[in-house]
Design a protein around this motif. Structure first.
Motif, PDB file in Angstrom:
ATOM      1  N   ASP A  55       0.842  -1.196   0.000  1.00 52.45           N
ATOM      2  CA  ASP A  55       0.000   0.000   0.000  1.00 52.45           C
ATOM      3  C   ASP A  55       0.877   1.247   0.000  1.00 52.45           C
ATOM      4  O   ASP A  55       1.721   1.442   0.871  1.00 52.45           O
ATOM      5  CB  ASP A  55      -0.906  -0.004   1.231  1.00 52.45           C
ATOM      6  CG  ASP A  55      -1.878   1.162   1.260  1.00 52.45           C
ATOM      7  OD1 ASP A  55      -1.887   1.970   0.303  1.00 52.45           O
ATOM      8  OD2 ASP A  55      -2.631   1.260   2.238  1.00 52.45           O
ATOM      9  N   PHE A  56       0.676   2.096  -0.983  1.00 50.03           N
ATOM     10  CA  PHE A  56       1.493   3.296  -1.127  1.00 50.03           C
ATOM     11  C   PHE A  56       1.158   4.351  -0.076  1.00 50.03           C
ATOM     12  O   PHE A  56       1.928   5.270   0.152  1.00 50.03           O
ATOM     13  CB  PHE A  56       1.315   3.903  -2.528  1.00 50.03           C
ATOM     14  CG  PHE A  56       1.859   3.018  -3.614  1.00 50.03           C
ATOM     15  CD1 PHE A  56       3.213   2.767  -3.702  1.00 50.03           C
ATOM     16  CD2 PHE A  56       1.010   2.432  -4.537  1.00 50.03           C
ATOM     17  CE1 PHE A  56       3.720   1.942  -4.701  1.00 50.03           C
ATOM     18  CE2 PHE A  56       1.507   1.607  -5.537  1.00 50.03           C
ATOM     19  CZ  PHE A  56       2.866   1.364  -5.618  1.00 50.03           C
ATOM     20  N   HIS A  57       0.039   4.228   0.580  1.00 51.83           N
ATOM     21  CA  HIS A  57      -0.400   5.237   1.543  1.00 51.83           C
ATOM     22  C   HIS A  57       0.104   4.954   2.957  1.00 51.83           C
ATOM     23  O   HIS A  57      -0.114   5.766   3.850  1.00 51.83           O
ATOM     24  CB  HIS A  57      -1.923   5.341   1.546  1.00 51.83           C
ATOM     25  CG  HIS A  57      -2.481   5.704   0.208  1.00 51.83           C
ATOM     26  ND1 HIS A  57      -2.274   6.926  -0.373  1.00 51.83           N
ATOM     27  CD2 HIS A  57      -3.211   4.984  -0.677  1.00 51.83           C
ATOM     28  CE1 HIS A  57      -2.858   6.957  -1.554  1.00 51.83           C
ATOM     29  NE2 HIS A  57      -3.440   5.783  -1.764  1.00 51.83           N
ATOM     30  N   ILE A  58       0.757   3.845   3.163  1.00 53.40           N
ATOM     31  CA  ILE A  58       1.256   3.494   4.489  1.00 53.40           C
ATOM     32  C   ILE A  58       2.577   4.235   4.726  1.00 53.40           C
ATOM     33  O   ILE A  58       3.416   4.320   3.835  1.00 53.40           O
ATOM     34  CB  ILE A  58       1.420   1.958   4.621  1.00 53.40           C
ATOM     35  CG1 ILE A  58       1.668   1.544   6.062  1.00 53.40           C
ATOM     36  CG2 ILE A  58       2.521   1.445   3.746  1.00 53.40           C
ATOM     37  CD1 ILE A  58       1.612   0.034   6.268  1.00 53.40           C
ATOM     38  N   ASN A  59       2.757   4.772   5.927  1.00 60.18           N
ATOM     39  CA  ASN A  59       3.992   5.517   6.200  1.00 60.18           C
ATOM     40  C   ASN A  59       5.147   4.555   6.456  1.00 60.18           C
ATOM     41  O   ASN A  59       4.951   3.371   6.705  1.00 60.18           O
ATOM     42  CB  ASN A  59       3.801   6.519   7.349  1.00 60.18           C
ATOM     43  CG  ASN A  59       3.539   5.850   8.677  1.00 60.18           C
ATOM     44  OD1 ASN A  59       4.146   4.843   9.014  1.00 60.18           O
ATOM     45  ND2 ASN A  59       2.621   6.419   9.450  1.00 60.18           N
ATOM     46  N   ARG A  66       5.347  -3.565   9.794  1.00 58.94           N
ATOM     47  CA  ARG A  66       4.660  -4.668   9.113  1.00 58.94           C
ATOM     48  C   ARG A  66       5.647  -5.630   8.457  1.00 58.94           C
ATOM     49  O   ARG A  66       5.430  -6.839   8.452  1.00 58.94           O
ATOM     50  CB  ARG A  66       3.684  -4.139   8.055  1.00 58.94           C
ATOM     51  CG  ARG A  66       2.595  -3.283   8.597  1.00 58.94           C
ATOM     52  CD  ARG A  66       1.656  -4.060   9.455  1.00 58.94           C
ATOM     53  NE  ARG A  66       0.546  -3.200   9.841  1.00 58.94           N
ATOM     54  CZ  ARG A  66      -0.373  -3.550  10.694  1.00 58.94           C
ATOM     55  NH1 ARG A  66      -0.347  -4.723  11.250  1.00 58.94           N
ATOM     56  NH2 ARG A  66      -1.339  -2.721  11.008  1.00 58.94           N
ATOM     57  N   ILE A  67       6.724  -5.109   7.910  1.00 62.76           N
ATOM     58  CA  ILE A  67       7.745  -5.964   7.294  1.00 62.76           C
ATOM     59  C   ILE A  67       8.377  -6.858   8.356  1.00 62.76           C
ATOM     60  O   ILE A  67       8.598  -8.051   8.125  1.00 62.76           O
ATOM     61  CB  ILE A  67       8.801  -5.114   6.544  1.00 62.76           C
ATOM     62  CG1 ILE A  67       8.173  -4.526   5.277  1.00 62.76           C
ATOM     63  CG2 ILE A  67      10.041  -5.941   6.211  1.00 62.76           C
ATOM     64  CD1 ILE A  67       9.037  -3.521   4.554  1.00 62.76           C
ATOM     65  N   ALA A  68       8.670  -6.295   9.526  1.00 58.62           N
ATOM     66  CA  ALA A  68       9.250  -7.091  10.620  1.00 58.62           C
ATOM     67  C   ALA A  68       8.269  -8.185  11.060  1.00 58.62           C
ATOM     68  O   ALA A  68       8.674  -9.340  11.271  1.00 58.62           O
ATOM     69  CB  ALA A  68       9.608  -6.186  11.793  1.00 58.62           C
TER      70      ALA A  68
END
Length: 154
Positions: A55-59, A66-68
């Motif tokens: 999602d491009f809108h996630i900071n 989220r990646i972790a």
């Protein structure tokens, strides 16, 4: 020796024997069945994380978090997947079972969501947001219980 005969004797028969052994294990071993359901649940969760991360809108901070989380889930997924391979299951067999179980998990989750919404929300008019939040927490808890029961095979 003819290559067709060699293929039949050495590849087909060994694969057939391995398949029969894996099938017998799967029929009898409830822990093995649970591992398949766990891999299914992790695969489903990883699919959702992929959408969130893309999602491009996630900071950046949320994306890194989220990646972790995704990486942690991926490690758990890979560990259980490796255990299934050690039990004698081939990648394509695991994929086939997980795809089938993914449909079962979606149905369990959908049914639990619908039942919980009806139970906790009914036909109420939501003027008080706090009541709605409390009820939504109950819905999520009920969905999690249904998912846990699915993973355990109940």
């Amino acid at each position: 020796m003819n290559m067709v005969i060699v293929f039949e004797e050495q590849v087909v028969k060994k694969t057939e024997q391995k398949l029969k052994q894996a099938l017998a294990k799967l029929k009898e071993d409830v822990h093995l069945q649970q591992h398949f359901r766990e891999v299914t649940d992790l695969s489903s969760t990883l699919e959702r994380y992929k959408v969130i991360i893309e999602d491009f809108h996630i900071n950046k901070e949320d994306r890194d978090k989220r990646i972790a989380e995704r990486n942690e889930l991926l490690e758990k997924h890979d560990k259980i997947y490796s255990e299934l391979i050690l039990e004698g299951f081939e990648d394509s067999w695991i994929t086939t079972i997980v795809k089938h179980e993914m449909e079962n998990l979606k149905k369990v989750t959908k049914d639990a969501r619908e039942e919980a919404f009806e139970e906790h929300f009914g036909k109420a008019d939501f003027e008080d947001i706090d009541i709605m939040d409390d009820r939504f927490d109950l819905v999520l808890q009920q969905m999690q219980r249904a998912k846990n029961k699915y993973i355990k095979g109940n």
